[in-house]
Design a protein around this motif. Structure first.
Motif, PDB file in Angstrom:
ATOM      1  N   THR A  13      -4.193  15.346   1.908  1.00 61.06           N
ATOM      2  CA  THR A  13      -3.318  16.517   1.998  1.00 61.06           C
ATOM      3  C   THR A  13      -2.213  16.328   3.039  1.00 61.06           C
ATOM      4  N   ALA A  95      -5.663  16.407  -6.269  1.00 57.98           N
ATOM      5  CA  ALA A  95      -5.295  16.812  -7.632  1.00 57.98           C
ATOM      6  C   ALA A  95      -5.762  18.255  -7.845  1.00 57.98           C
ATOM      7  N   LYS A 207      -8.317  18.203 -14.526  1.00 60.21           N
ATOM      8  CA  LYS A 207      -7.226  19.097 -14.116  1.00 60.21           C
ATOM      9  C   LYS A 207      -6.304  19.497 -15.265  1.00 60.21           C
ATOM     10  N   SER A 296     -10.861  20.270   2.122  1.00 63.84           N
ATOM     11  CA  SER A 296     -11.705  21.057   1.224  1.00 63.84           C
ATOM     12  C   SER A 296     -12.953  20.221   0.953  1.00 63.84           C
ATOM     13  N   GLU A 328     -18.051  18.438 -11.524  1.00 66.34           N
ATOM     14  CA  GLU A 328     -17.366  18.767 -10.273  1.00 66.34           C
ATOM     15  C   GLU A 328     -17.486  20.255  -9.987  1.00 66.34           C
TER      16      GLU A 328
HETATM   17  O1  5RP Z   1      -9.306  19.396  -6.165  1.00 59.38           O
HETATM   18  C1  5RP Z   1      -9.335  18.334  -5.616  1.00 59.38           C
HETATM   19  C2  5RP Z   1     -10.195  17.286  -6.157  1.00 59.38           C
HETATM   20  O2  5RP Z   1     -10.754  17.660  -7.375  1.00 59.38           O
HETATM   21  C3  5RP Z   1      -8.462  18.068  -4.424  1.00 59.38           C
HETATM   22  O3  5RP Z   1      -7.909  16.817  -4.555  1.00 59.38           O
HETATM   23  C4  5RP Z   1      -9.200  18.138  -3.177  1.00 59.38           C
HETATM   24  O4  5RP Z   1      -9.978  19.270  -3.066  1.00 59.38           O
HETATM   25  C5  5RP Z   1      -8.269  18.012  -1.986  1.00 59.38           C
HETATM   26  O5  5RP Z   1      -8.847  17.034  -1.252  1.00 59.38           O
HETATM   27  P1  5RP Z   1      -8.892  16.968   0.347  1.00 59.38           P
HETATM   28  O6  5RP Z   1      -9.728  18.102   0.805  1.00 59.38           O
HETATM   29  O7  5RP Z   1      -9.573  15.644   0.586  1.00 59.38           O
HETATM   30  O8  5RP Z   1      -7.475  17.028   0.801  1.00 59.38           O
END
Ligand code: 5RP
Ligand code: ADP
Length: 557
Positions: A13, A95, A207, A296, A328
């Motif tokens: 991110t 994503a 997605k 996340s 997921e």
């Molecule tokens: O929805 C996602 C994966 O399916 C996002 O890519 C993810 O939640 C964001 O990742 P991070 O917390 O590592 O930045």
């Protein structure tokens, strides 16, 4: 024979992390991080005063290329590895992080005539401003009994391609019209590296609601949403969809000179960040739930069977490891909630004490919170600071802390927030188990497990399960490198499959986090209170969160 290496790039991110891996030992030879200079764009567009609305989150595609330009030469020079020893390159990405491109493949936001329109920019995964569209998609799909809805727990997310694409069409029809392609950032970077338009089955499946046999949602369904969407799948989402580990192409001359690698180096099709981590912690068989814990958390698990249940964000055949159904679920904010507290709410006194002890604010709060026993603060929080991705799939839900008093201390709030995210994970485990997906073991990876031991102990206590931890801090990049080596193939010194790669180089730490029986008992009680709050605020007991959000949105117009 000279040693062989692969490079993995984890596009997160805030930054892109590049890792060089020795393919004979799995040793992480060199790593380098490039922080995105534009970061997350959520207030106003760069170089303009164009203010963004609530729940917007954009990125600058140039930042992704900077990662290649800066970090690849850096890992080569740090390690002394020769470019011809690097046989493969793989990337993973957040994503759905998507962007509109013109017919030459240029992101519209890089063109003078479009750059002032917010819809021409990259919509980051956590752009949540398409919730209205998501609600309408879900209503229409439910009414029409669309089969695909079952594979996504009964609801598509506002984070995903269809809601984001429709938001562009609704709010900026000229941008939509001009966009030749709508592309995941993962696929766009692979296209920059190889010159090939190839999409990957992981982002397409999770997605963009693509299915190996049924394809995308039908034209008829898309037309029922809006006639302007009818051709979406055939036009703006076109391109071959290849399974994970496939060679997308070879590095172009231009990219070879930008990165210092040699032309033709194998580049794997893109992957989602969380999904790339699964084989990197050696998980290639069913029953093992992988928690990818960072900004996340994603919860990923393999199964031999396809089942459908509320709260499972998606099930995609071959979506994580070929040969299995990959499931997921997720929480849209975890580290982000702790970051919110540290940056926006921790008192100045905490910051002073942390700096006096030479600790980060997180570390200081963790140390103080670890002195508390479970339940001692009298606090209970819900983990919806960025909406609920699972089990409720509703970005309009928000955070709650119950039990605050004049005596409440900052470390108690911090601990309550750590606990809230653990309850959210337990709710997801329940969802899988009740839905018929067995969860026998837990594995944790991503940025958080190695940074916060208290967090991991709380997760073990709240779930009542032992947790194995990745042996690398760069799990995503490690997994991406493994896929890069699969794309290179055995004849070049790579691997024949991702399962072989996992057997040869993936590993977890010896130390695990084990549940402490006395804590488990207390957390069992607190979890049932969490569930009560969860259902009250999330399942219609009170719509106060939605009313407050509507009021806030109306006020800011
Ligand atoms: O929805 C996602 C994966 O399916 C996002 O890519 C993810 O939640 C964001 O990742 P991070 O917390 O590592 O930045
Ligand atoms: N010691 C810590 N304890 C808890 N959270 C932390 C700590 N240090 C950093 N974080 C949080 O971790 C998140 C970053 O996770 P990371 O996995 O590195 O990145 P990303 O999710 O973007 O891939 C941020 O939200 C940050 O606030």
């Amino acid at each position: 024979m000279k040693r062989r290496y692969a490079i993995g790039i984890d596009y997160g991110t805030e930054s892109g992390r590049v890792l060089l891996v020795d393919l004979s030992t799995g040793e992480e030879v060199a790593t380098h991080v490039t922080t995105y200079s534009h970061g997350v764009i959520d207030e106003k567009l760069p170089e303009t005063s164009e203010k963004l609305g609530h729940d917007w989150a954009l990125q600058h595609p140039g930042d992704y290329i900077d990662v290649l330009r800066q970090s690849i030469p850096e890992v080569l020079s740090q390690s002394g590895v020769q470019p011809e020893q690097v046989i493969g390159l793989g990337i993973d990405f957040t994503a759905c992080t998507m962007m509109p491109l013109d017919s030459k493949g240029t992101p519209l936001c890089l063109l003078a005539e479009w750059k002032d329109n917010p819809h021409s920019w990259v919509k980051l995964w956590k752009h949540h401003a398409a919730q209205d569209e998501a609600n309408r998609i879900n209503e229409a799909a439910a009414q029409r009994k669309e089969k695909f809805l079952l594979r996504y727990g009964g609801k598509l997310s506002s984070e995903w391609m269809l809601a984001k694409a429709w938001q562009i069409l609704n709010e900026a029809p000229d941008v939509y019209e001009h966009a030749d392609l709508l592309m995941e950032a993962a696929d766009w970077v692979v296209m920059q590296l190889t010159g090939e338009l190839v999409r990957n089955s992981c982002t397409a499946g999770y997605k963009s609601v693509w299915h190996k046999r049924d394809g995308f949602p039908s034209r008829d369904f898309l037309r029922s949403l809006d006639p302007g969407l009818e051709q979406l799948a055939d036009t703006k989402l076109r391109g071959p969809i290849k399974k994970l580990g496939t060679r997308a192409g070879g590095l172009t001359d231009e990219m070879a000179s930008l990165t210092g690698l040699i032309p033709g180096t194998a580049v794997a099709v893109g992957n989602i960040d969380a999904h790339a981590m699964v084989p990197a912690v050696s998980v290639v068989t069913p029953g093992k739930l992988v928690l990818t814990m960072g900004t996340s958390t994603c919860h990923l698990i393999l199964s031999d069977n396809e089942v459908h249940a509320e709260g499972i964000a998606g099930v995609v055949e071959d979506g994580i490891i070929p040969g299995y159904y990959g499931y997921e679920a997720g929480q849209s904010a975890v580290g982000d909630i702790f970051a919110w507290y540290v940056n926006e709410a921790a008192p100045i006194d905490v910051k002073r004490q942390a700096s006096e002890t030479g600790m980060s604010i997180h570390e200081w709060l963790e140390r103080e919170a670890a002195k508390l026993s479970p339940g001692a603060s009298g606090l209970l929080a819900l983990d919806w600071w960025n909406g609920s991705r699972s089990v409720l799939m509703d970005a309009d839900l928000s955070g709650v802390i119950v039990g605050l008093t004049l005596q409440t201390r900052p470390e108690e709030i911090y601990r309550a927030l750590l606990e809230a995210t653990a309850y959210g994970t337990r709710a997801i485990i329940d969802t899988f188990t009740q839905g018929g997906v067995e969860v026998n073991e837990l594995y944790a990876c991503g940025g958080l497990p190695q940074r916060n031991r208290l967090l991991m102990q709380i997760y073990a206590d709240v779930t009542g399960k032992e947790i194995k931890i990745a042996d690398t801090a760069q799990t995503g990049a490690f997994g991406a490198a493994m896929f890069g080596a699969v794309a290179a193939g055995t004849e070049k010194g790579g691997f024949g499959s991702i399962v072989e790669a996992a057997e040869k180089i993936a590993r977890v730490r010896e130390e695990t986090f084990k549940p402490i029986e006395a804590n488990v008992r207390i957390y069992d009680r607190l979890y049932s209170d969490y569930k009560e709050l969860h259902d009250y605020f999330g399942r219609g007991g009170s719509d106060v969160m939605k009313r407050l959000k509507a009021m806030k949105t109306n006020n800011s117009r």
